[in-house]
Design an enzyme around this catalytic site. Structure first.
Site, PDB file in Angstrom:
ATOM      1  N   HIS A   1       0.829  -1.207   0.000  1.00  0.00           N
ATOM      2  CA  HIS A   1       0.000   0.000   0.000  1.00  0.00           C
ATOM      3  C   HIS A   1       0.871   1.268   0.000  1.00  0.00           C
ATOM      4  O   HIS A   1       0.716   2.144  -0.862  1.00  0.00           O
ATOM      5  CB  HIS A   1      -0.909  -0.018   1.239  1.00  0.00           C
ATOM      6  CG  HIS A   1      -1.825   1.171   1.358  1.00  0.00           C
ATOM      7  ND1 HIS A   1      -3.129   1.133   0.960  1.00  0.00           N
ATOM      8  CD2 HIS A   1      -1.619   2.432   1.828  1.00  0.00           C
ATOM      9  CE1 HIS A   1      -3.694   2.316   1.174  1.00  0.00           C
ATOM     10  NE2 HIS A   1      -2.793   3.122   1.715  1.00  0.00           N
ATOM     11  N   GLU A   2       1.778   1.353   0.944  1.00  0.00           N
ATOM     12  CA  GLU A   2       2.611   2.563   1.039  1.00  0.00           C
ATOM     13  C   GLU A   2       3.529   2.694  -0.175  1.00  0.00           C
ATOM     14  O   GLU A   2       3.831   3.802  -0.608  1.00  0.00           O
ATOM     15  CB  GLU A   2       3.416   2.574   2.343  1.00  0.00           C
ATOM     16  CG  GLU A   2       2.591   2.552   3.636  1.00  0.00           C
ATOM     17  CD  GLU A   2       1.492   3.626   3.726  1.00  0.00           C
ATOM     18  OE1 GLU A   2       1.688   4.733   3.202  1.00  0.00           O
ATOM     19  OE2 GLU A   2       0.432   3.331   4.339  1.00  0.00           O
TER      20      GLU A   2
ATOM     21  N   HIS B   1       1.693   4.555  -2.756  1.00  0.00           N
ATOM     22  CA  HIS B   1       1.771   6.009  -2.512  1.00  0.00           C
ATOM     23  C   HIS B   1       3.130   6.536  -2.975  1.00  0.00           C
ATOM     24  O   HIS B   1       3.224   7.587  -3.599  1.00  0.00           O
ATOM     25  CB  HIS B   1       1.648   6.305  -1.006  1.00  0.00           C
ATOM     26  CG  HIS B   1       0.239   6.256  -0.479  1.00  0.00           C
ATOM     27  ND1 HIS B   1      -0.766   7.041  -0.972  1.00  0.00           N
ATOM     28  CD2 HIS B   1      -0.318   5.530   0.530  1.00  0.00           C
ATOM     29  CE1 HIS B   1      -1.903   6.803  -0.294  1.00  0.00           C
ATOM     30  NE2 HIS B   1      -1.649   5.882   0.620  1.00  0.00           N
TER      31      HIS B   1
ATOM     32  N   GLU C   1      -4.909   7.723  -2.644  1.00  0.00           N
ATOM     33  CA  GLU C   1      -5.434   6.436  -2.168  1.00  0.00           C
ATOM     34  C   GLU C   1      -5.714   5.497  -3.332  1.00  0.00           C
ATOM     35  O   GLU C   1      -5.641   4.278  -3.187  1.00  0.00           O
ATOM     36  CB  GLU C   1      -6.702   6.645  -1.333  1.00  0.00           C
ATOM     37  CG  GLU C   1      -6.417   7.039   0.106  1.00  0.00           C
ATOM     38  CD  GLU C   1      -5.570   6.017   0.860  1.00  0.00           C
ATOM     39  OE1 GLU C   1      -5.907   4.824   0.864  1.00  0.00           O
ATOM     40  OE2 GLU C   1      -4.542   6.413   1.439  1.00  0.00           O
TER      41      GLU C   1
HETATM   42 ZN    ZN Z   1      -3.024   5.212   2.079  1.00  0.00          ZN
END
Ligand code: ZN
Length: 496
Positions: free
Chosen positions: A266-267, A270, A296
Site C-alpha cells: 500500500h505505502e 503512494h 489512495e
Molecule cells: Zn493510504
C-alpha cells in the site's frame, strides 16, 4: 516569460524549504526521535510554522497572485506555471479569510485535541472528548462560512478542499450506488465465510524475516531504494520531500503475517506516485500527488487490485513459503488468495476488507453531512454511529472505543476528508478497467514484470503531480469522470 512570476519564485522557494524542514521534523518524530524530545521540539515546530505562515500568507504574495490571475498576465504563463498560480491562489484564499487570532486559537485547540481524543478513546469516554469536538466543529463551520458564496452548503465547501470539484450531489449518488449494491452483496458473502480457514496468518512470524520480505516486496513493485527508505512506525504512512526522497513506514506484528505485507505494498503505491512526479514540478506547490483521493487510488491499486490477485502472487509464492516454511506448510496458493480476500463485517475501519471498507466510509460521510447540515447535538452522535453500523454492516460496536472514537481525523479538524478513501477505491477500479483494455495486466503479473504497469501510471497520473485534478486526470486517462459502476462491478466479480 513573466516578470511577475519571477518575483513569486523566492517566496515559493522559501515556503518549500520551510515546509521540507517541518516535514523532516515530523518524520523524525514519528520514526526515530526519543519519547521526551517532542515537548522541546514543539517549540521549534511552532517557530518554523509561524515563519511558514508569514512566508506564504503576506501582502506581497497576495498582490502577485492577484495580478497573475488577471487574464492578460495569466496568458503569459506556461501550463505548469498556471497550475502553480492556481494552487497558490486557492490555498491563499482559504488562509486569508480566517482572522489571525482565530487561526491561532484554533491551532492551539487542535494541538491539544489529539491527546484528549486519545485519552477518551483509551478510556471509552466519549463525554470527555465531546466538548472539544463541539468546539472544533463550530470553528470548522465558522471558517467554512467565511468562504460561503451563493448559498453553497458548508459541507460542500469542506469536500471541495480535499477533492476539487466534489460535492454532496456527486457523493450522494456515489454512495447511493454503493449502499444499494454492496449491502446486499455483503450479507450474501458472509454466509460462506466459515469455509475460509485463516489460522496460519496468526502463527508466529519472525520480525527480521518479515523485514527482509517487506524490503524485497517494496523493491519488487518498483520502490526505488536510492530515492526512498522503508522504516517502522506505529501506523504505516508515506512522507515525501521531493521526487528523489520518498519515505514509507510499516509495522511488523509477530502474529499477523498479512498486516505488514499489505501495508508495504500500500505505502509503496503512494511512494511510486511521488517518485513518478516529473522533475519540472517537484519542489513546487504542485509537486506532490493531486489529492488524497487520487493518492489512495494508487496505494489501493497496488495493494488490492494487484496485490490481492492470484496472478500477482504466482511468481512470489515460492519465495514467501521458503521464507516461512513451517508456518506455511500445507497452505496452498489458492487458500492464501481466498484468505487475503476474506470479507468480514467488523467495527474498525483501518482493519476492514475491500468489500466492507466503503461502508465504513459511507457511515462517516452520512454523519458529517448531518453535523454540517443541521444542529444535531454532539451527545447524540455515538448512538447514531452505532445505529448505522447495525444497519449497513450488521454489527453494533460494544464500546465507543470500537465505535465513534476509533479515528483520529475529527480531533484534527479533518471533516470532509473521509470520502477521499472511498473515492480512492473507486478511482483504482476505474483505472484498472481502462488499463486492462490497453495491456495484458494479468500476463505481466504472472511474469513478474510490473514495469509496463508502473510506466502506464507514471505517464497518465504520476508525472502530472497536482497540475491536474482528479477528474481531469480520470477524464484524460479513462475517457470519463469518476464512475462508481467500475468499483461495484469489480467487487461483484471478486466476491461472487
Ligand atoms: Zn493510504
Amino acid at each position: 516569460m513573466s516578470e511577475l512570476y519571477d518575483k513569486l519564485i523566492p517566496h515559493m522557494e522559501k515556503g518549500m524549504a520551510l515546509g521540507t524542514a517541518l516535514g523532516m521534523l515530523q518524520w523524525d518524530n514519528e520514526t526515530l526521535a526519543p519519547e521526551e524530545s517532542m515537548q522541546y521540539m514543539a517549540k521549534v515546530l511552532g517557530i518554523l510554522s509561524g515563519e511558514y505562515y508569514k512566508t506564504t500568507v503576506n501582502d506581497d504574495v497576495k498582490a502577485l497572485l492577484k495580478e497573475l490571475s488577471v487574464k492578460e498576465e495569466n496568458d503569459k504563463l506556461d501550463f505548469n506555471q498556471k497550475a502553480i498560480v492556481k494552487k497558490l491562489k486557492k490555498d491563499f484564499d482559504i488562509m486569508e479569510t480566517i482572522p489571525e487570532e482565530e487561526y491561532r486559537a484554533y491551532n492551539e485547540l487542535v494541538a491539544n485535541a489529539s491527546n484528549i481524543w486519545s485519552k477518551a478513546k483509551n478510556e471509552n469516554d466519549f463525554k470527555y472528548f465531546a466538548p472539544t469536538l463541539e468546539k472544533i466543529i463550530s470553528y470548522q463551520k465558522k471558517f467554512a462560512s467565511y468562504r460561503q458564496k451563493d448559498g453553497k452548503a458548508l459541507y460542500d465547501i469542506l469536500l471541495d478542499d480535499y477533492e476539487e470539484g466534489f460535492n454532496m450531489k456527486l457523493l450522494d449518488e456515489f454512495f447511493g450506488k454503493i449502499r444499494k449494491e454492496i449491502v446486499p452483496l455483503l450479507s450474501e458473502v458472509v454466509k460462506h465465510n466459515d469455509t475460509i480457514d485463516k489460522s496460519f496468518n496468526s502463527l508466529e512470524y519472525d520480525t527480521e524475516k518479515q523485514k527482509e520480505f517487506g524490503h524485497f516486496l517494496a523493491e519488487y513493485v518498483g520502490f526505488d531504494f536510492k530515492k526512498g527508505v522503508l522504516a517502522e512506525s506505529e501506523h504505516p504512512f508515506t512522507m515525501e520531500f521531493h521526487n528523489h526522497d520518498v519515505r514509507i513506514t510499516t509495522h511488523y506484528y509477530k502474529n499477523n503475517l498479512e498486516s505488514s505485507i499489505f501495508s508495504v505494498i500500500h505505502e509503496s503505491g503512494h511512494a511510486l506516485y511521488e517518485m513518478g512526479v516529473e522533475d519540472a514540478l517537484t519542489q513546487t506547490p504542485v509537486g506532490g500527488g493531486t489529492s488524497m483521493g487520487m493518492h489512495e487510488s494508487q496505494s489501493r491499486f497496488y495493494e488490492n487490485v494487484l496485490g490481492r490477485s492470484k496472478e500477482f502472487w504466482m511468481p512470489l509464492w515460492d519465495k514467501l513459503v521458503n521464507t516461512f516454511p513451517e508456518q506455511l506448510k500445507g497452505v496452498t496458493l489458492e487458500r492464501f488468495i481466498r484468505c487475503i480476500n476474506k470479507a468480514e463485517p467488523d467495527f474498525i475501519r483501518t482493519e476492514a476488507d475491500e468489500l466492507t471498507y466503503s461502508l465504513h466510509i459511507m457511515i462517516r460521510y452520512e454523519i458529517e453531512k448531518l453535523i454540517f447540515g443541521s444542529d444535531i447535538p454532539i451527545e447524540e452522535l455515538p448512538a447514531l454511529w452505532n445505529q448505522k453500523y447495525q444497519e449497513y454492516l450488521g454489527v453494533t460496536p460494544p464500546t465507543d472505543t470500537l465505535g465513534i472514537l476509533q479515528d483520529v481525523h475529527w480531533s484534527g479538524g479533518m471533516f470532509g476528508y473521509f470520502p477521499s478513501y472511498a473515492i480512492g477505491s473507486a478511482v483504482a477500479a476505474q483505472l484498472s478497467h481502462t488499463m486492462k483494455e490497453k495491456m495484458p495486466v494479468a500476463d505481466y503479473l504472472k511474469e513478474g514484470n510490473l514495469v509496463p504497469i508502473r510506466e502506464y501510471l507514471k505517464d497518465n497520473i504520476h508525472k502530472w503531480g497536482a497540475s491536474k485534478n482528479t477528474n481531469e486526470l480520470l477524464l484524460a486517462t479513462t475517457g470519463e469522470s469518476l464512475n462508481a459502476d467500475y468499483f461495484i462491478a469489480y467487487l461483484k466479480e471478486k466476491y461472487k
